[in-house]
Design a protein around this motif. Structure first.
Motif, mmCIF file in Angstrom:
data_model
loop_
_atom_site.group_PDB
_atom_site.id
_atom_site.type_symbol
_atom_site.label_atom_id
_atom_site.label_comp_id
_atom_site.label_asym_id
_atom_site.label_seq_id
_atom_site.Cartn_x
_atom_site.Cartn_y
_atom_site.Cartn_z
ATOM 1 N N GLU A 29 -17.197 -2.202 32.952
ATOM 2 C CA GLU A 29 -18.115 -2.053 34.025
ATOM 3 C C GLU A 29 -19.442 -2.050 33.813
ATOM 4 O OE1 GLU A 29 -18.986 0.816 37.960
ATOM 5 O OE2 GLU A 29 -17.228 1.019 36.571
ATOM 6 N N ILE A 30 -20.011 -1.474 32.706
ATOM 7 C CA ILE A 30 -21.107 -1.348 32.141
ATOM 8 C C ILE A 30 -21.446 -3.075 31.773
ATOM 9 C CG2 ILE A 30 -22.759 -0.891 30.320
ATOM 10 C CD1 ILE A 30 -21.426 1.726 30.441
ATOM 11 N N ALA A 31 -20.535 -3.826 31.062
ATOM 12 C CA ALA A 31 -20.805 -5.207 30.970
ATOM 13 C C ALA A 31 -21.054 -6.083 32.060
ATOM 14 C CB ALA A 31 -19.587 -5.609 30.002
ATOM 15 N N THR A 72 -20.897 -16.379 42.731
ATOM 16 C CA THR A 72 -19.729 -16.362 41.675
ATOM 17 C C THR A 72 -19.141 -15.072 41.596
ATOM 18 O OG1 THR A 72 -21.355 -16.441 39.746
ATOM 19 C CG2 THR A 72 -20.581 -18.563 40.688
ATOM 20 N N PRO A 73 -18.211 -14.675 42.371
ATOM 21 C CA PRO A 73 -17.798 -13.160 42.246
ATOM 22 C C PRO A 73 -16.836 -12.573 41.130
ATOM 23 C CG PRO A 73 -16.796 -14.076 44.225
ATOM 24 C CD PRO A 73 -17.674 -15.373 43.699
ATOM 25 N N PHE A 74 -16.424 -13.600 40.545
ATOM 26 C CA PHE A 74 -15.199 -13.438 39.570
ATOM 27 C C PHE A 74 -15.726 -13.407 38.119
ATOM 28 C CE2 PHE A 74 -13.125 -15.283 43.251
ATOM 29 C CZ PHE A 74 -12.254 -14.296 43.618
ATOM 30 N N LEU A 75 -15.835 -12.493 37.394
ATOM 31 C CA LEU A 75 -16.198 -12.103 35.924
ATOM 32 C C LEU A 75 -15.045 -11.803 35.008
ATOM 33 C CD1 LEU A 75 -18.430 -10.647 38.228
ATOM 34 C CD2 LEU A 75 -19.902 -11.288 36.126
ATOM 35 N N TYR A 76 -15.077 -12.485 34.019
ATOM 36 C CA TYR A 76 -14.133 -12.060 32.878
ATOM 37 C C TYR A 76 -14.659 -11.086 31.881
ATOM 38 C CZ TYR A 76 -10.393 -14.794 34.929
ATOM 39 O OH TYR A 76 -9.372 -15.292 35.779
ATOM 40 N N ALA A 77 -14.473 -10.164 31.446
ATOM 41 C CA ALA A 77 -14.870 -9.190 30.453
ATOM 42 C C ALA A 77 -13.804 -9.230 29.422
ATOM 43 C CB ALA A 77 -15.102 -7.792 30.817
ATOM 44 N N LYS A 78 -14.254 -9.625 28.137
ATOM 45 C CA LYS A 78 -13.226 -9.642 27.017
ATOM 46 C C LYS A 78 -13.821 -8.583 25.974
ATOM 47 C CE LYS A 78 -10.788 -12.637 24.156
ATOM 48 N NZ LYS A 78 -10.271 -14.069 23.763
ATOM 49 N N ARG A 85 -17.867 -7.572 26.505
ATOM 50 C CA ARG A 85 -18.909 -8.703 27.249
ATOM 51 C C ARG A 85 -18.411 -9.604 28.057
ATOM 52 N NH1 ARG A 85 -20.645 -12.729 22.211
ATOM 53 N NH2 ARG A 85 -21.610 -13.433 23.963
ATOM 54 N N ILE A 86 -19.310 -10.246 28.917
ATOM 55 C CA ILE A 86 -18.925 -11.305 29.894
ATOM 56 C C ILE A 86 -18.791 -12.416 29.288
ATOM 57 C CG2 ILE A 86 -19.313 -12.443 32.019
ATOM 58 C CD1 ILE A 86 -18.577 -9.125 32.191
#
Length: 93
Positions: A29-31, A72-78, A85-86
């Motif tokens: 969430e912070i990312a 662009t509402p979809f974000l992938y965090a790994k 990080r995104i």
């Protein structure tokens, strides 16, 4: 002596900013919020809700997170060994 204190303060401030901007975040969430802030959405970074998506542990992209008010509402965090990080954003999962 006063200039030495100013120099130490400036160097410390720059190191903190460098760390915040370049290093991964401790939680996804912070990312997401850091990505919003650095993508010129500073108000949304603090007030918008971040929802977990249905995709978890994707080997290429990681976990899906959604911020509905963005173009662009979809974000992938790994996650890596330093933190989250995104890695990708888009308009569809």
């Amino acid at each position: 002596m006063q200039e030495k204190k100013k120099l130490i303060l400036i160097i410390t401030t720059l190191m903190i900013i460098f760390y915040i901007v370049l290093f991964p975040s401790p939680t996804p969430e912070i990312a997401v919020r850091k990505h919003l802030f650095l993508s010129f959405h500073p108000i949304k970074a603090f007030v918008e809700k971040v929802h977990e998506g249905g995709i978890k542990n994707d080997p290429r992209y990681g976990d899906l997170y959604i911020v509905e008010s963005l173009d662009t509402p979809f974000l992938y965090a790994k996650k890596n060994f330093l933190g989250w990080r995104i890695v990708s954003t888009g308009s569809g999962p």
